[in-house]
Design a protein around this motif. Structure first.
Motif, PDB file in Angstrom:
ATOM      1  N   ALA A   1       0.848  -1.196   0.000  1.00 54.44           N
ATOM      2  CA  ALA A   1       0.000   0.000   0.000  1.00 54.44           C
ATOM      3  C   ALA A   1       0.879   1.240   0.000  1.00 54.44           C
ATOM      4  N   ASN A   2       1.353   1.625  -1.189  1.00 55.42           N
ATOM      5  CA  ASN A   2       2.199   2.813  -1.298  1.00 55.42           C
ATOM      6  C   ASN A   2       1.991   3.494  -2.649  1.00 55.42           C
ATOM      7  N   PHE A   3       2.594   4.652  -2.813  1.00 56.33           N
ATOM      8  CA  PHE A   3       2.407   5.472  -4.012  1.00 56.33           C
ATOM      9  C   PHE A   3       2.867   4.744  -5.272  1.00 56.33           C
ATOM     10  N   GLU A   4       4.042   4.133  -5.242  1.00 54.96           N
ATOM     11  CA  GLU A   4       4.582   3.478  -6.430  1.00 54.96           C
ATOM     12  C   GLU A   4       3.679   2.354  -6.912  1.00 54.96           C
ATOM     13  N   GLU A   5       3.120   1.595  -5.974  1.00 51.10           N
ATOM     14  CA  GLU A   5       2.222   0.506  -6.349  1.00 51.10           C
ATOM     15  C   GLU A   5       0.901   1.035  -6.900  1.00 51.10           C
ATOM     16  N   ILE A   6       0.403   2.139  -6.325  1.00 51.08           N
ATOM     17  CA  ILE A   6      -0.811   2.775  -6.848  1.00 51.08           C
ATOM     18  C   ILE A   6      -0.594   3.189  -8.300  1.00 51.08           C
ATOM     19  N   LEU A   7       0.564   3.781  -8.584  1.00 54.81           N
ATOM     20  CA  LEU A   7       0.876   4.215  -9.948  1.00 54.81           C
ATOM     21  C   LEU A   7       0.940   3.032 -10.900  1.00 54.81           C
ATOM     22  N   LEU A   8       1.558   1.940 -10.473  1.00 52.44           N
ATOM     23  CA  LEU A   8       1.614   0.745 -11.314  1.00 52.44           C
ATOM     24  C   LEU A   8       0.208   0.226 -11.618  1.00 52.44           C
ATOM     25  N   ALA A   9      -0.677   0.267 -10.630  1.00 50.47           N
ATOM     26  CA  ALA A   9      -2.051  -0.202 -10.838  1.00 50.47           C
ATOM     27  C   ALA A   9      -2.799   0.692 -11.818  1.00 50.47           C
ATOM     28  N   LEU A  10      -2.596   2.004 -11.718  1.00 55.37           N
ATOM     29  CA  LEU A  10      -3.256   2.929 -12.644  1.00 55.37           C
ATOM     30  C   LEU A  10      -2.778   2.693 -14.070  1.00 55.37           C
ATOM     31  N   LYS A  11      -1.496   2.330 -14.208  1.00 51.65           N
ATOM     32  CA  LYS A  11      -0.931   2.036 -15.534  1.00 51.65           C
ATOM     33  C   LYS A  11      -1.190   0.596 -15.963  1.00 51.65           C
ATOM     34  N   ARG A  12      -1.690  -0.223 -15.015  1.00 53.24           N
ATOM     35  CA  ARG A  12      -1.923  -1.659 -15.249  1.00 53.24           C
ATOM     36  C   ARG A  12      -0.621  -2.352 -15.672  1.00 53.24           C
ATOM     37  N   GLN A  13       0.392  -2.161 -14.891  1.00 50.45           N
ATOM     38  CA  GLN A  13       1.713  -2.721 -15.163  1.00 50.45           C
ATOM     39  C   GLN A  13       2.141  -3.668 -14.054  1.00 50.45           C
ATOM     40  N   GLY A  14       2.978  -4.646 -14.414  1.00 49.13           N
ATOM     41  CA  GLY A  14       3.545  -5.556 -13.439  1.00 49.13           C
ATOM     42  C   GLY A  14       2.535  -6.396 -12.694  1.00 49.13           C
ATOM     43  N   GLY A  15       1.385  -6.643 -13.321  1.00 53.33           N
ATOM     44  CA  GLY A  15       0.342  -7.428 -12.673  1.00 53.33           C
ATOM     45  C   GLY A  15      -0.521  -6.631 -11.709  1.00 53.33           C
ATOM     46  N   ARG A  16      -0.170  -5.364 -11.477  1.00 54.58           N
ATOM     47  CA  ARG A  16      -0.993  -4.520 -10.618  1.00 54.58           C
ATOM     48  C   ARG A  16      -2.177  -3.983 -11.414  1.00 54.58           C
ATOM     49  N   LYS A  17      -3.290  -3.816 -10.722  1.00 52.13           N
ATOM     50  CA  LYS A  17      -4.494  -3.366 -11.428  1.00 52.13           C
ATOM     51  C   LYS A  17      -5.564  -2.962 -10.418  1.00 52.13           C
ATOM     52  N   ILE A  18      -6.612  -2.348 -10.946  1.00 52.99           N
ATOM     53  CA  ILE A  18      -7.831  -2.168 -10.155  1.00 52.99           C
ATOM     54  C   ILE A  18      -8.708  -3.390 -10.400  1.00 52.99           C
ATOM     55  N   ALA A  19      -9.010  -4.104  -9.325  1.00 53.82           N
ATOM     56  CA  ALA A  19      -9.768  -5.346  -9.449  1.00 53.82           C
ATOM     57  C   ALA A  19     -11.275  -5.099  -9.518  1.00 53.82           C
ATOM     58  N   LYS A  20     -11.751  -4.055  -8.825  1.00 52.76           N
ATOM     59  CA  LYS A  20     -13.174  -3.718  -8.853  1.00 52.76           C
ATOM     60  C   LYS A  20     -13.343  -2.242  -8.541  1.00 52.76           C
ATOM     61  N   ASN A  21     -14.385  -1.654  -9.120  1.00 54.27           N
ATOM     62  CA  ASN A  21     -14.851  -0.329  -8.718  1.00 54.27           C
ATOM     63  C   ASN A  21     -16.144  -0.509  -7.932  1.00 54.27           C
ATOM     64  N   TYR A  22     -16.238   0.151  -6.807  1.00 53.90           N
ATOM     65  CA  TYR A  22     -17.475   0.184  -6.033  1.00 53.90           C
ATOM     66  C   TYR A  22     -18.003   1.619  -6.044  1.00 53.90           C
ATOM     67  N   GLY A  23     -19.247   1.785  -6.436  1.00 60.41           N
ATOM     68  CA  GLY A  23     -19.793   3.133  -6.485  1.00 60.41           C
ATOM     69  C   GLY A  23     -21.298   3.148  -6.372  1.00 60.41           C
TER      70      GLY A  23
END
Length: 391
Positions: free
Chosen positions: A231-253
């Motif tokens: 849970a850090n900034f670098e991992e958040i950025l990777l998820a936004l870029k969908r890189q290295g297996g990081r991603k947003i798994a679900k949106n709740y709204g």
């Protein structure tokens, strides 16, 4: 690991009482927000008023006192439970037809402090949140990028202070050569993935569902599940870029119908449109004095019917406890005291678990809201939609 992430929460005041966001609750202080995130079940929170000098000084003081700790990958940790991501929401004074908002996020206090110093040359009062900036969007991007920041267009479809809602028909017209570096955007409460995926230029963008909380109670009313290593900034950025297996798994709204600007609203007679969109004048009194709804605006500018790219996660409709009929503050307090956080009660607790705490009627209402067994009348013109549950 899967983290519950809400990247758009406002500060009302500093710890010493200095006003930060005038339209936000005075109870929205840094430590109150972090404590509420633990109650809500939010693991990562983005505070979007972090460029205010009083807040920067406060955060530095908390680090010195050991209340917050620095994270190697960026961000600040509270009680080893909640990660704070530093952000700054900026209002572009004049861009196209409107004055849209964007949010710049930064890795650490040093970088957001440098951004604050630079952007203060172009805003009227850097101490206050969301101040009008005399630069264009692309120019703000250049400054944020200089300090390795992430730029996210905020609540992009709302009628006021947004890009599609009041500024332009296409984000690429505004950000020009930098558009390819806009990795994600925030949908806002009155839109969802089905609606946004009708615009072709968004087919490669990550969607965020954030609360834009102006009170403690609203934190987590929309959030994202990030699939990241830490849970850090670098991992958040990777998820936004969908890189290295990081991603947003679900949106709740929220179901978009519950949003305050979902459908066109007549300012003269108060009618909220129910007819097929786009509705650009009141069909009840004939007035042209209307607030165009988000659904109506998207229908006006869309390229095609909904086409989800292969990476788009599920968008799960969430009916916050405050929207559920018969669920008041005392009932919510009982649920929080028993389950420890709101998200468990809202999404995971069984009927039997709920019934023991709040009785059969309320337990049934929460399950019906969770399962979509409800009726929703659409919101518009600043009025939230309304949930009805058959008995």
């Amino acid at each position: 690991m899967k983290c519950h992430v809400d990247l758009h929460v406002h500060l009302g005041r500093s710890a010493t009482g200095v006003p930060i966001k005038i339209a936000a609750s005075k109870n929205l202080t840094v430590l109150n927000i972090l404590e509420r995130c633990m109650i809500k079940g939010i693991d990562v929170v983005g505070i979007v008023d972090g460029a205010s000098p009083p807040i920067l000084e406060e955060l530095k003081k908390y680090v010195e006192e050991g209340i917050l700790s620095l994270i190697d990958g960026g961000g600040l940790r509270y009680k080893d439970k909640v990660t704070l991501i530093l952000g700054s929401e900026i209002e572009i004074a004049k861009e196209g037809r409107g004055s849209p908002h964007l949010i710049c996020y930064f890795k650490n206090l040093e970088k957001i402090s440098k951004f604050s110093h630079e952007i203060s040359k172009y805003v009227k009062n850097i101490n206050l949140s969301s101040q009008r900036c005399s630069l264009k969007s692309a120019e703000v991007f250049e400054i944020a990028n200089r300090f390795e920041g992430i730029v996210i267009p905020a609540h992009v479809f709302t009628p006021f202070k947004s890009y599609y809602g009041s500024t332009t028909d296409r984000l690429s017209y505004v950000f020009k050569d930098y558009y390819q570096y806009i990795h994600a955007l925030e949908l806002g409460l009155s839109a969802d993935s089905d609606m946004a995926d009708q615009i072709e230029e968004l087919a490669d963008k990550t969607f965020l569902s954030n609360s834009d909380a102006h009170s403690l109670e609203k934190i987590g009313r929309e959030f994202n599940v990030f699939d990241i290593e830490e849970a850090n900034f670098e991992e958040i950025l990777l998820a936004l870029k969908r890189q290295g297996g990081r991603k947003i798994a679900k949106n709740y709204g929220l179901n978009p119908k519950l949003g305050k600007y979902h459908r066109t609203f007549c300012l003269d007679c108060g009618y909220i449109a129910t007819e097929d969109p786009p509705i650009k004048k009141c069909l009840r009194c004939g007035s042209n004095n209307v607030v165009l709804g988000v659904k109506d605006r998207i229908m006006e500018i869309r390229d095609y019917e909904t086409r989800h790219p292969h990476f788009r996660p599920d968008y799960v409709y969430q009916i916050p406890l405050e929207f559920v009929p018969n669920i008041g503050k005392k009932t919510i307090e009982k649920l929080l005291n028993h389950f420890g956080n709101e998200l468990y009660a809202l999404h995971y607790a069984s009927y039997e678990e709920l019934e023991k705490v709040i009785g059969p009627l309320n337990a049934s209402n929460i399950l019906k809201a969770r399962n979509g067994e409800i009726e929703i009348s659409s919101g518009g013109g600043g009025i939230y939609g309304k949930v009805t549950i058959d008995k």
